[in-house]
Design a protein around this motif. Sequence first.
Motif, PDB file in Angstrom:
ATOM      1  N   GLU A   5     -15.974  48.847  68.706  1.00 51.74           N
ATOM      2  CA  GLU A   5     -14.831  49.385  67.978  1.00 51.74           C
ATOM      3  C   GLU A   5     -13.569  48.664  68.469  1.00 51.74           C
ATOM      4  OE1 GLU A   5     -14.104  53.532  68.606  1.00 51.74           O
ATOM      5  OE2 GLU A   5     -12.429  53.580  67.187  1.00 51.74           O
ATOM      6  N   VAL A   6     -12.706  48.313  67.526  1.00 50.64           N
ATOM      7  CA  VAL A   6     -11.440  47.681  67.912  1.00 50.64           C
ATOM      8  C   VAL A   6     -10.496  48.790  68.372  1.00 50.64           C
ATOM      9  CG1 VAL A   6      -9.536  46.219  67.175  1.00 50.64           C
ATOM     10  CG2 VAL A   6     -11.806  45.879  66.192  1.00 50.64           C
ATOM     11  N   ILE A   7     -10.042  48.726  69.608  1.00 51.01           N
ATOM     12  CA  ILE A   7      -9.219  49.830  70.124  1.00 51.01           C
ATOM     13  C   ILE A   7      -7.812  49.403  70.542  1.00 51.01           C
ATOM     14  CG2 ILE A   7     -11.213  51.168  70.912  1.00 51.01           C
ATOM     15  CD1 ILE A   7     -10.463  50.324  73.793  1.00 51.01           C
ATOM     16  N   GLY A   8      -7.479  48.103  70.435  1.00 50.29           N
ATOM     17  CA  GLY A   8      -6.121  47.732  70.832  1.00 50.29           C
ATOM     18  C   GLY A   8      -5.861  46.238  70.761  1.00 50.29           C
ATOM     19  N   HIS A   9      -4.668  45.858  71.206  1.00 53.35           N
ATOM     20  CA  HIS A   9      -4.232  44.464  71.226  1.00 53.35           C
ATOM     21  C   HIS A   9      -3.871  44.060  72.652  1.00 53.35           C
ATOM     22  CE1 HIS A   9      -3.726  44.140  66.852  1.00 53.35           C
ATOM     23  NE2 HIS A   9      -3.294  45.384  66.896  1.00 53.35           N
ATOM     24  N   VAL A  10      -3.949  42.752  72.912  1.00 55.24           N
ATOM     25  CA  VAL A  10      -3.489  42.217  74.189  1.00 55.24           C
ATOM     26  C   VAL A  10      -2.484  41.106  73.901  1.00 55.24           C
ATOM     27  CG1 VAL A  10      -4.169  40.777  76.149  1.00 55.24           C
ATOM     28  CG2 VAL A  10      -5.538  42.739  75.532  1.00 55.24           C
ATOM     29  N   TRP A  11      -1.402  41.086  74.636  1.00 63.92           N
ATOM     30  CA  TRP A  11      -0.448  39.983  74.537  1.00 63.92           C
ATOM     31  C   TRP A  11      -0.416  39.219  75.858  1.00 63.92           C
ATOM     32  CZ3 TRP A  11       0.233  44.454  71.869  1.00 63.92           C
ATOM     33  CH2 TRP A  11       0.495  44.326  70.491  1.00 63.92           C
ATOM     34  N   ALA A  12      -0.492  37.886  75.734  1.00 63.52           N
ATOM     35  CA  ALA A  12      -0.441  37.030  76.921  1.00 63.52           C
ATOM     36  C   ALA A  12       0.377  35.791  76.570  1.00 63.52           C
ATOM     37  CB  ALA A  12      -1.853  36.632  77.348  1.00 63.52           C
ATOM     38  N   THR A  13       1.598  35.730  77.080  1.00 61.46           N
ATOM     39  CA  THR A  13       2.468  34.590  76.779  1.00 61.46           C
ATOM     40  C   THR A  13       2.014  33.351  77.528  1.00 61.46           C
ATOM     41  OG1 THR A  13       4.279  36.167  76.647  1.00 61.46           O
ATOM     42  CG2 THR A  13       4.878  33.834  76.702  1.00 61.46           C
ATOM     43  N   LYS A  14       1.705  33.544  78.799  1.00 55.72           N
ATOM     44  CA  LYS A  14       1.299  32.429  79.649  1.00 55.72           C
ATOM     45  C   LYS A  14      -0.215  32.303  79.579  1.00 55.72           C
ATOM     46  CE  LYS A  14       2.680  30.680  84.198  1.00 55.72           C
ATOM     47  NZ  LYS A  14       3.332  31.072  85.467  1.00 55.72           N
TER      48      LYS A  14
ATOM     49  N   ILE B  84      -0.708  45.499  77.053  1.00 58.60           N
ATOM     50  CA  ILE B  84      -1.883  45.944  76.294  1.00 58.60           C
ATOM     51  C   ILE B  84      -1.464  47.173  75.513  1.00 58.60           C
ATOM     52  CG2 ILE B  84      -4.220  46.885  76.459  1.00 58.60           C
ATOM     53  CD1 ILE B  84      -4.646  45.337  78.996  1.00 58.60           C
ATOM     54  N   GLU B  85      -1.783  47.179  74.214  1.00 61.04           N
ATOM     55  CA  GLU B  85      -1.458  48.345  73.386  1.00 61.04           C
ATOM     56  C   GLU B  85      -2.762  48.951  72.904  1.00 61.04           C
ATOM     57  OE1 GLU B  85       1.678  47.778  70.324  1.00 61.04           O
ATOM     58  OE2 GLU B  85       0.195  48.687  68.984  1.00 61.04           O
ATOM     59  N   LEU B  86      -3.015  50.174  73.284  1.00 56.98           N
ATOM     60  CA  LEU B  86      -4.254  50.840  72.882  1.00 56.98           C
ATOM     61  C   LEU B  86      -3.965  51.973  71.918  1.00 56.98           C
ATOM     62  CD1 LEU B  86      -6.147  51.041  76.286  1.00 56.98           C
ATOM     63  CD2 LEU B  86      -6.422  49.354  74.483  1.00 56.98           C
ATOM     64  N   LYS B  87      -4.873  52.199  70.971  1.00 53.37           N
ATOM     65  CA  LYS B  87      -4.647  53.284  70.027  1.00 53.37           C
ATOM     66  C   LYS B  87      -4.750  54.606  70.775  1.00 53.37           C
ATOM     67  CE  LYS B  87      -9.307  54.119  68.239  1.00 53.37           C
ATOM     68  NZ  LYS B  87     -10.088  54.413  67.045  1.00 53.37           N
ATOM     69  N   ARG B  88      -3.959  55.564  70.350  1.00 51.53           N
ATOM     70  CA  ARG B  88      -3.774  56.801  71.075  1.00 51.53           C
ATOM     71  C   ARG B  88      -4.998  57.728  71.079  1.00 51.53           C
ATOM     72  NH1 ARG B  88       1.025  59.915  72.005  1.00 51.53           N
ATOM     73  NH2 ARG B  88       2.081  57.933  71.697  1.00 51.53           N
ATOM     74  N   GLU B  89      -5.563  57.969  69.901  1.00 54.60           N
ATOM     75  CA  GLU B  89      -6.413  59.159  69.720  1.00 54.60           C
ATOM     76  C   GLU B  89      -7.657  59.251  70.608  1.00 54.60           C
ATOM     77  OE1 GLU B  89      -6.920  56.954  65.746  1.00 54.60           O
ATOM     78  OE2 GLU B  89      -5.537  56.928  67.413  1.00 54.60           O
ATOM     79  N   ASN B  90      -8.303  58.096  70.896  1.00 52.31           N
ATOM     80  CA  ASN B  90      -9.532  58.268  71.694  1.00 52.31           C
ATOM     81  C   ASN B  90      -9.332  57.989  73.180  1.00 52.31           C
ATOM     82  OD1 ASN B  90      -9.288  55.572  71.714  1.00 52.31           O
ATOM     83  ND2 ASN B  90     -11.273  55.137  70.785  1.00 52.31           N
ATOM     84  N   ASN B  91      -8.085  57.736  73.547  1.00 50.55           N
ATOM     85  CA  ASN B  91      -7.731  57.731  74.957  1.00 50.55           C
ATOM     86  C   ASN B  91      -8.718  57.006  75.883  1.00 50.55           C
ATOM     87  OD1 ASN B  91      -6.366  58.416  77.274  1.00 50.55           O
ATOM     88  ND2 ASN B  91      -7.351  60.422  77.450  1.00 50.55           N
ATOM     89  N   PRO B  92      -8.830  55.669  75.757  1.00 48.97           N
ATOM     90  CA  PRO B  92      -9.859  54.960  76.503  1.00 48.97           C
ATOM     91  C   PRO B  92      -9.629  54.923  78.016  1.00 48.97           C
ATOM     92  CG  PRO B  92      -8.961  53.597  74.722  1.00 48.97           C
ATOM     93  CD  PRO B  92      -8.051  54.754  74.908  1.00 48.97           C
ATOM     94  N   LYS B  93      -8.489  55.384  78.448  1.00 46.05           N
ATOM     95  CA  LYS B  93      -8.235  55.449  79.893  1.00 46.05           C
ATOM     96  C   LYS B  93      -8.454  54.126  80.606  1.00 46.05           C
ATOM     97  CE  LYS B  93      -9.381  60.300  80.641  1.00 46.05           C
ATOM     98  NZ  LYS B  93     -10.600  61.055  80.667  1.00 46.05           N
ATOM     99  N   LEU B  94      -7.873  53.042  80.061  1.00 46.04           N
ATOM    100  CA  LEU B  94      -7.927  51.760  80.733  1.00 46.04           C
ATOM    101  C   LEU B  94      -6.992  51.864  81.930  1.00 46.04           C
ATOM    102  CD1 LEU B  94      -9.442  49.156  79.983  1.00 46.04           C
ATOM    103  CD2 LEU B  94      -7.370  48.358  78.899  1.00 46.04           C
ATOM    104  N   HIS B  95      -7.533  51.734  83.123  1.00 49.67           N
ATOM    105  CA  HIS B  95      -6.728  52.023  84.309  1.00 49.67           C
ATOM    106  C   HIS B  95      -5.827  50.876  84.719  1.00 49.67           C
ATOM    107  CE1 HIS B  95     -10.106  55.043  85.139  1.00 49.67           C
ATOM    108  NE2 HIS B  95      -9.153  55.610  84.450  1.00 49.67           N
ATOM    109  N   ILE B  96      -4.779  50.588  83.943  1.00 44.86           N
ATOM    110  CA  ILE B  96      -3.823  49.535  84.308  1.00 44.86           C
ATOM    111  C   ILE B  96      -2.513  50.189  84.725  1.00 44.86           C
ATOM    112  CG2 ILE B  96      -2.433  47.636  83.409  1.00 44.86           C
ATOM    113  CD1 ILE B  96      -4.716  46.695  81.838  1.00 44.86           C
TER     114      ILE B  96
END
Lengths: 96, 96, 96, 96, 96
Positions: A5-14, B84-96
């Motif tokens: 499932e696609v769950i988000g985006h990542v941005w990396a300038t460098k 990193i932008e993650l969609k809200r609803e399923n709260n993947p809890k990426l620990h960053i």
Amino acid sequence: MLICEVIGHVWATKKQEGMEGFKLMVVREVETNTHRGDTFVAADTVGAGIGEHVLVVDGSTARRALGGDDFVVDCAIVGIIDSIELKRENNPKLHI
Amino acid sequence: MLICEVIGHVWATKKQEGMEGFKLMVVREVETNTHRGDTFVAADTVGAGIGEHVLVVDGSTARRALGGDDFVVDCAIVGIIDSIELKRENNPKLHI
Amino acid sequence: MLICEVIGHVWATKKQEGMEGFKLMVVREVETNTHRGDTFVAADTVGAGIGEHVLVVDGSTARRALGGDDFVVDCAIVGIIDSIELKRENNPKLHI
Amino acid sequence: MLICEVIGHVWATKKQEGMEGFKLMVVREVETNTHRGDTFVAADTVGAGIGEHVLVVDGSTARRALGGDDFVVDCAIVGIIDSIELKRENNPKLHI
Amino acid sequence: MLICEVIGHVWATKKQEGMEGFKLMVVREVETNTHRGDTFVAADTVGAGIGEHVLVVDGSTARRALGGDDFVVDCAIVGIIDSIELKRENNPKLHI
């Protein structure tokens, strides 16, 4: 291929030149009753959106999906899933 | 690609020629609620520092990231993550 | 690359020609607080001894480490670790 | 090769050209007493049906199974299992 | 390479041409105190028998072990283990 499932985006300038021009998506393997899904970053090649279920390839296959063997990307979204049909009796509990 | 945090350095005086000239960093996969992150060593290609979140490739893709197919390194840092932008609803809890 | 400890030797008289001439070591991934280390067999290319911590590559990278693409070895020791420096605050507990 | 059971189909209208023409099956690794089987998607090359046990290859081997190195598929069904004979004494409990 | 035990045979009449002529064995990774062994199918290249401990390679290395890059087999037995010598003090409990 993995079902993710696609769950988000990542941005990396460098980043390396071989990563330029790709939309980098956070994808998560769909959880089943025997496997907890991993989370990783894949380059999108089919216009996938947040919340969609997609087919993901990795390794040298991902480079081919991007159109060349010199890209430094090892994970790519290659298809958007319309539907999955599972046989009834063993109830694999694919959480889609 | 894996989302990792740079957590340290490795020094190895006695090593293969195909490993010379690379800064070897200890990286750890970011932990999610479905996966505990592994720890391994990656060659840095983008000037990543301790504590930064980075994109890591492995296998034959890592060799390409280093600029040639004959290097004996199978893991490389190819980008520094800005956000990193993650969609809200399923709260993947990426620990960053 | 994986951080492993050399823990033993393997002897195999009956084996493929593409494996001849290499010292086969049993190596174990160093255990962290998020990952229990796997045990496997790697060909030594740097003169590593029992008890030393080493860098290990696998797949097609291992064949390159051995000096040719036709060897039938998929795991190789490519460096001996002198020291590892980890950042203090998150205490990764790398058990070395 | 992995021993898998075919448990379903996947449909994806929007996908890369290098995936066209293959029947995409959901396969699940057979569970043993030491490993819980993963679930993924493989291209069928032998006419496998739902409920059959099959041999599955991945990575660059899967591309060769499909007949060319440019396909963007990294998992393929290459054989239908007629029977499996396991030695008695250690009772591996392969759940077929 | 993985240390595996040969635990059975697989028969598959309907299979790809690139799999013809190989004896397909069920092998199981030897269990250690940190890893529960996976079970999979490998093509035999050294005349291994049921109950023997063997060295197993996978991916593109397995194709080379079979004698050509076009085989559709991604796992091969490349050596029969005579003996394993492990250092005493940390007692890795390799269950052979």
